[in-house]
Design a protein around this motif. Structure first.
Motif, PDB file in Angstrom:
ATOM      1  N   GLN A   1       0.973  -1.268  -0.142  1.00 14.54           N
ATOM      2  CA  GLN A   1       0.070   0.086   0.104  1.00 14.54           C
ATOM      3  C   GLN A   1       0.705   1.120  -0.049  1.00 14.54           C
ATOM      4  O   GLN A   1       1.118   2.009   1.049  1.00 14.54           O
ATOM      5  N   GLU A   2       1.542   1.828  -1.173  1.00 17.31           N
ATOM      6  CA  GLU A   2       2.296   2.611  -1.087  1.00 17.31           C
ATOM      7  C   GLU A   2       1.739   3.564  -2.203  1.00 17.31           C
ATOM      8  O   GLU A   2       1.345   3.303  -3.164  1.00 17.31           O
ATOM      9  N   MET A   3       1.525   4.980  -1.705  1.00 12.23           N
ATOM     10  CA  MET A   3       1.166   5.863  -2.591  1.00 12.23           C
ATOM     11  C   MET A   3       1.744   6.364  -3.711  1.00 12.23           C
ATOM     12  O   MET A   3       1.055   6.458  -4.867  1.00 12.23           O
ATOM     13  N   THR A   4       2.922   6.299  -3.662  1.00 14.25           N
ATOM     14  CA  THR A   4       3.779   6.532  -4.773  1.00 14.25           C
ATOM     15  C   THR A   4       3.632   5.549  -5.773  1.00 14.25           C
ATOM     16  O   THR A   4       3.625   5.566  -7.310  1.00 14.25           O
ATOM     17  N   LEU A   5       3.354   4.247  -5.614  1.00 14.68           N
ATOM     18  CA  LEU A   5       3.281   3.255  -6.422  1.00 14.68           C
ATOM     19  C   LEU A   5       1.972   3.344  -7.439  1.00 14.68           C
ATOM     20  O   LEU A   5       2.199   3.098  -8.577  1.00 14.68           O
ATOM     21  N   THR A   6       0.806   4.100  -6.948  1.00 17.35           N
ATOM     22  CA  THR A   6      -0.111   4.553  -7.870  1.00 17.35           C
ATOM     23  C   THR A   6       0.104   5.806  -8.786  1.00 17.35           C
ATOM     24  O   THR A   6      -0.497   5.853  -9.815  1.00 17.35           O
TER      25      THR A   6
END
Length: 88
Positions: A45-50
């Motif tokens: 659940q990483e924000m930068t991954l999205t």
């Protein structure tokens, strides 16, 4: 200019804007679904991954479709707006 001409011009302008934005929105949708699926499968659940891949893909698609967007907008402007302003 009467109401029917104005409404027809607005309808055509909306269709041109939908055609111009469809590639970017489609890529954002597909990338969001694929990244969400990847996150659900891996529990990451990483924000930068999205954010980063989606923005990168949208920039790439924008760069590729920039000539199409420019042509569509200039054709609409020269074929519809200028004659309407000129009164012909």
């Amino acid at each position: 200019m009467n109401d029917t001409v104005l409404y027809d011009m607005l309808r055509q302008a909306l269709l041109v804007s939908v055609r111009m934005s469809a590639p970017l929105l489609g890529v954002a949708l597909v990338a969001g679904v694929l990244i969400g699926l990847f996150q659900a499968l891996t529990s990451v659940q990483e924000m930068t991954l999205t954010f980063v891949p989606k923005v990168g893909l949208m920039l790439a698609v924008f760069w590729v479709t920039m000539s199409f967007m420019t042509t569509a907008l200039s054709d609409f402007y020269l074929g519809q707006i200028i004659p309407l302003i000129a009164g012909s």
